[in-house]
Design a protein around this motif. Structure first.
Motif, PDB file in Angstrom:
ATOM      1  N   VAL A 296       0.854  -1.193   0.000  1.00  0.00           N
ATOM      2  CA  VAL A 296       0.000   0.000   0.000  1.00  0.00           C
ATOM      3  C   VAL A 296       0.887   1.239   0.000  1.00  0.00           C
ATOM      4  N   THR A 297       0.332   2.344  -0.437  1.00  0.00           N
ATOM      5  CA  THR A 297       1.122   3.570  -0.450  1.00  0.00           C
ATOM      6  C   THR A 297       1.375   4.051   0.978  1.00  0.00           C
ATOM      7  N   LEU A 298       2.493   4.711   1.155  1.00  0.00           N
ATOM      8  CA  LEU A 298       2.776   5.337   2.448  1.00  0.00           C
ATOM      9  C   LEU A 298       1.703   6.364   2.794  1.00  0.00           C
ATOM     10  N   PHE A 299       1.180   7.035   1.762  1.00  0.00           N
ATOM     11  CA  PHE A 299       0.132   8.028   1.983  1.00  0.00           C
ATOM     12  C   PHE A 299      -1.090   7.394   2.642  1.00  0.00           C
ATOM     13  N   ARG A 300      -1.527   6.247   2.087  1.00  0.00           N
ATOM     14  CA  ARG A 300      -2.687   5.571   2.650  1.00  0.00           C
ATOM     15  C   ARG A 300      -2.414   5.107   4.082  1.00  0.00           C
ATOM     16  N   THR A 301      -1.225   4.612   4.332  1.00  0.00           N
ATOM     17  CA  THR A 301      -0.867   4.139   5.670  1.00  0.00           C
ATOM     18  C   THR A 301      -0.882   5.275   6.680  1.00  0.00           C
ATOM     19  N   ILE A 302      -0.260   6.402   6.322  1.00  0.00           N
ATOM     20  CA  ILE A 302      -0.220   7.560   7.231  1.00  0.00           C
ATOM     21  C   ILE A 302      -1.612   8.128   7.429  1.00  0.00           C
ATOM     22  N   TRP A 303      -2.411   8.153   6.364  1.00  0.00           N
ATOM     23  CA  TRP A 303      -3.781   8.660   6.448  1.00  0.00           C
ATOM     24  C   TRP A 303      -4.584   7.866   7.486  1.00  0.00           C
TER      25      TRP A 303
ATOM     26  N   GLU B 180      -8.150   4.826  11.882  1.00  0.00           N
ATOM     27  CA  GLU B 180      -8.837   3.747  11.180  1.00  0.00           C
ATOM     28  C   GLU B 180      -7.904   2.567  10.881  1.00  0.00           C
ATOM     29  N   LEU B 181      -6.619   2.805  10.957  1.00  0.00           N
ATOM     30  CA  LEU B 181      -5.645   1.740  10.740  1.00  0.00           C
ATOM     31  C   LEU B 181      -5.890   0.585  11.712  1.00  0.00           C
ATOM     32  N   PHE B 182      -6.454   0.902  12.877  1.00  0.00           N
ATOM     33  CA  PHE B 182      -6.727  -0.111  13.896  1.00  0.00           C
ATOM     34  C   PHE B 182      -8.223  -0.261  14.159  1.00  0.00           C
ATOM     35  N   GLY B 183      -9.033   0.064  13.152  1.00  0.00           N
ATOM     36  CA  GLY B 183     -10.473  -0.124  13.249  1.00  0.00           C
ATOM     37  C   GLY B 183     -11.149   0.895  14.146  1.00  0.00           C
ATOM     38  N   SER B 184     -12.310   0.506  14.673  1.00  0.00           N
ATOM     39  CA  SER B 184     -13.108   1.415  15.508  1.00  0.00           C
ATOM     40  C   SER B 184     -12.377   1.815  16.776  1.00  0.00           C
ATOM     41  N   VAL B 185     -11.619   0.890  17.341  1.00  0.00           N
ATOM     42  CA  VAL B 185     -10.858   1.199  18.561  1.00  0.00           C
ATOM     43  C   VAL B 185      -9.832   2.287  18.273  1.00  0.00           C
ATOM     44  N   GLY B 186      -9.184   2.189  17.112  1.00  0.00           N
ATOM     45  CA  GLY B 186      -8.199   3.197  16.732  1.00  0.00           C
ATOM     46  C   GLY B 186      -8.813   4.565  16.547  1.00  0.00           C
ATOM     47  N   LYS B 187      -9.999   4.615  15.952  1.00  0.00           N
ATOM     48  CA  LYS B 187     -10.662   5.913  15.749  1.00  0.00           C
ATOM     49  C   LYS B 187     -11.047   6.549  17.080  1.00  0.00           C
ATOM     50  N   VAL B 188     -11.520   5.740  18.008  1.00  0.00           N
ATOM     51  CA  VAL B 188     -11.863   6.267  19.338  1.00  0.00           C
ATOM     52  C   VAL B 188     -10.599   6.781  20.035  1.00  0.00           C
TER      53      VAL B 188
ATOM     54  N   THR C 146      -3.476  -4.738  10.990  1.00  0.00           N
ATOM     55  CA  THR C 146      -4.196  -3.489  10.747  1.00  0.00           C
ATOM     56  C   THR C 146      -5.270  -3.700   9.684  1.00  0.00           C
ATOM     57  N   THR C 147      -6.116  -2.699   9.500  1.00  0.00           N
ATOM     58  CA  THR C 147      -7.182  -2.796   8.498  1.00  0.00           C
ATOM     59  C   THR C 147      -6.632  -2.819   7.077  1.00  0.00           C
ATOM     60  N   LEU C 148      -5.372  -2.425   6.897  1.00  0.00           N
ATOM     61  CA  LEU C 148      -4.769  -2.484   5.567  1.00  0.00           C
ATOM     62  C   LEU C 148      -4.422  -3.915   5.174  1.00  0.00           C
ATOM     63  N   ARG C 149      -4.280  -4.771   6.162  1.00  0.00           N
ATOM     64  CA  ARG C 149      -3.945  -6.180   5.906  1.00  0.00           C
ATOM     65  C   ARG C 149      -5.245  -6.925   5.632  1.00  0.00           C
ATOM     66  N   SER C 150      -5.483  -7.250   4.376  1.00  0.00           N
ATOM     67  CA  SER C 150      -6.764  -7.849   3.987  1.00  0.00           C
ATOM     68  C   SER C 150      -6.538  -8.933   2.949  1.00  0.00           C
ATOM     69  N   ASN C 151      -7.412  -9.938   2.968  1.00  0.00           N
ATOM     70  CA  ASN C 151      -7.365 -10.977   1.946  1.00  0.00           C
ATOM     71  C   ASN C 151      -7.917 -10.484   0.619  1.00  0.00           C
ATOM     72  N   ASN C 152      -8.578  -9.332   0.669  1.00  0.00           N
ATOM     73  CA  ASN C 152      -9.134  -8.733  -0.540  1.00  0.00           C
ATOM     74  C   ASN C 152      -8.085  -7.814  -1.168  1.00  0.00           C
ATOM     75  N   PRO C 153      -7.579  -8.135  -2.370  1.00  0.00           N
ATOM     76  CA  PRO C 153      -6.553  -7.281  -2.987  1.00  0.00           C
ATOM     77  C   PRO C 153      -7.064  -5.907  -3.379  1.00  0.00           C
ATOM     78  N   TRP C 154      -8.405  -5.734  -3.384  1.00  0.00           N
ATOM     79  CA  TRP C 154      -8.988  -4.445  -3.785  1.00  0.00           C
ATOM     80  C   TRP C 154      -9.654  -3.745  -2.608  1.00  0.00           C
ATOM     81  N   ASN C 155      -9.223  -4.060  -1.425  1.00  0.00           N
ATOM     82  CA  ASN C 155      -9.778  -3.426  -0.234  1.00  0.00           C
ATOM     83  C   ASN C 155      -9.623  -1.909  -0.284  1.00  0.00           C
ATOM     84  N   ASP C 156     -10.744  -1.192  -0.369  1.00  0.00           N
ATOM     85  CA  ASP C 156     -10.792   0.277  -0.364  1.00  0.00           C
ATOM     86  C   ASP C 156     -10.089   0.903  -1.576  1.00  0.00           C
TER      87      ASP C 156
END
Length: 497
Positions: free
Chosen positions: A189-196, A202-210, A286-296
């Protein structure tokens, strides 16, 4: 640097940016909870004048659909019915939920069996009985946003940011399809998406956003207690309480407050450009780690009858999709698209594709593998470059006829291009649309990006400067704390600070 200099810098930088920092914190919390505030609007009458809809600016015109003697026009604030000369505009939003966010229309189509459908980020609708839009059920995951809709033959495809939803008549049941990984796919994934996602939590889901919301509250408390201490109220108890809270909160949270400010600073030019161009492996857990190659990553879809495939625009570029097996193949000849995403994907009468984003408008010949700039007729650049090009394309229509000149009675049918800032003057926008509401979420986005305060120049300057000042303010406060640990008191008589 001596302790007096650290204190002066911390005090005056802090006071100078307190208002903006408070606005960033409040708007950031709102941005993290879009679904909760999607029904809340703000009148454009109370916003800066540049947010007023004029000449179809601001994405008010995204696209059109021609239906016999009618034209449906849609965009960021809903749907209207008109004719090919734009002689009138009638509201066509009956059945759509209230709230500007609910009426950000991505596309409208007519299927081969005559059904009219539209999609917003939150739902799919069918136009039917009583001339009303009716919501259709989709097996969406929690908080999943829709991006587009297309059809070919009896096949209907609704695209979300991660999946394709497929149905056939009578379009009552949809099958969710995970598109296949492209050749040589690596989970990067891009560094931009990771930092965003780190910045929003959101990188850590709902808990991360809180957790990030809590950091925002911490920054608010630092601002308030800092201002109270700087004003030196006569109540000594209040003064000492403010100092104690400011000191303890700042001391124990310096790492997370610096992290949130630093990551936010990175999300605007010039730093963001470097982040967009570099990729890293998706972080495990993290939420970036997904079995879906087209996640988001999915953005737009069209059927290309000349190539006999589905054309898909993604954050990774353009792909050819074979829907029967979900196979995705990268198209190398595609024109550049702004990191902010594609807004226009239409075919012209000659079978070429118009591809419009905030990086400009390009005419793409898939068969020849060439792309040219619509305005300059020069070859398209290989990369999109900055988020905003010379033309920020927000919408386009090929369904209107208009006079070739005021003195002529000749009518031409040609493409109408709507710039995000300048709109278009070819068809007149009704004044009744000038102050259509803006969603609270979008207002928060404009505040958080700095555009609310100084316009588009904020994209390149405002956040860059404010980020540096915020980092320095936090760091100078920490250095004052270090001085105190060495036995140098912070609290001084009133005439000393």
């Amino acid at each position: 640097m001596n302790k007096r200099t650290w204190r002066k810098q911390h005090k005056w930088i802090g006071i100078g940016m307190t208002f903006f920092l408070l606005m960033f914190c409040v708007s950031g919390i709102l941005l993290n909870h879009r679904s909760l505030i999607k029904d809340v609007d703000v009148s454009r009458k109370y916003l800066p004048s540049n947010y007023k809809y004029e000449k179809w600016s601001g994405g008010l015109l995204r696209g059109t659909l021609a239906l016999d003697n009618k034209v449906l026009l849609y965009g960021n604030s809903g749907i209207w019915q008109t004719d090919s000369t734009a002689s009138f505009f009638a509201d066509l939003n009956k059945g759509l939920p209230e709230g500007a966010d609910n009426r950000q229309i991505r596309n409208i189509i007519k299927t081969d069996n005559g059904e009219i459908m539209t999609v917003s980020p939150f739902a799919l609708y069918n136009y039917g009985e009583h001339e009303t839009w009716h919501k259709m059920e989709l097996p969406l995951e929690d908080d999943e946003k829709l991006t587009d809709i297309a059809s070919h033959g009896d096949t209907l495809v609704v695209l979300s940011r991660s999946y394709a939803y497929i149905s056939v008549p009578p379009y009552k049941n949809f099958r969710r399809v995970q598109l296949g990984a492209p050749k040589n796919y690596k989970q990067r994934v891009t560094l931009f998406r990771t930092i965003w996602l780190l910045h929003s939590g959101e990188l850590f889901g709902s808990v991360g956003k809180v957790a990030v919301d809590f950091i925002a509250v911490i920054l608010v408390l630092l601002c308030i207690t800092g201002v109270v201490f700087a004003l030196r109220p006569k109540q000594k108890a209040l003064l000492r309480l403010s100092l104690k809270l400011h000191d303890k909160i700042g001391r124990y949270t310096i790492a997370v407050t610096l992290l949130i400010v630093l990551t936010g600073w990175c999300l605007r030019p010039p730093v963001m450009i470097a982040l967009v161009l570099n990729k890293i492996p998706a972080i495990p857990g993290t939420t970036l780690r997904s079995n879906n190659p087209w996640n988001d990553k999915l953005r737009m879809i069209r059927y290309d009858k000349d190539e006999h495939d589905w054309l898909v625009s993604t954050s990774e570029g353009f792909y050819s999709l074979k829907l029967n097996n979900g196979a995705m193949k990268k198209i190398e000849s595609a024109p550049p698209v702004s990191v902010m995403g594609l807004n226009v994907l239409q075919k012209d009468a000659n079978g070429k594709w118009y591809c419009g984003s905030f990086s400009g408008l390009f005419v793409w010949d898939r068969q020849k593998g060439t792309a040219i700039d619509y305005f300059t007729h020069k070859p398209a650049p290989k990369k999109a470059g900055a988020p905003f090009g010379k033309k920020a394309i927000a919408g386009m229509s090929q369904d209107f006829v208009h006079q070739s000149s005021e003195a002529s009675m000749t009518y031409n049918r040609s493409a109408i291009i709507a710039d995000y800032y300048d709109g278009t003057t070819i068809i007149a926008q009704p004044s009744s649309m000038n102050y259509l509401p803006m969603s609270l979420w979008n207002v928060a986005l404009e505040i958080h990006s700095g555009r609310f305060f100084i316009g588009n120049i904020a994209t390149y300057i405002f956040i860059f400067v404010m980020g540096i000042l915020a980092i320095w303010c936090l760091w100078s406060g920490y250095n004052i704390r270090l001085a105190k640990k060495k036995g140098k008191a912070i609290f001084k008589p009133r005439n000393r600070i």
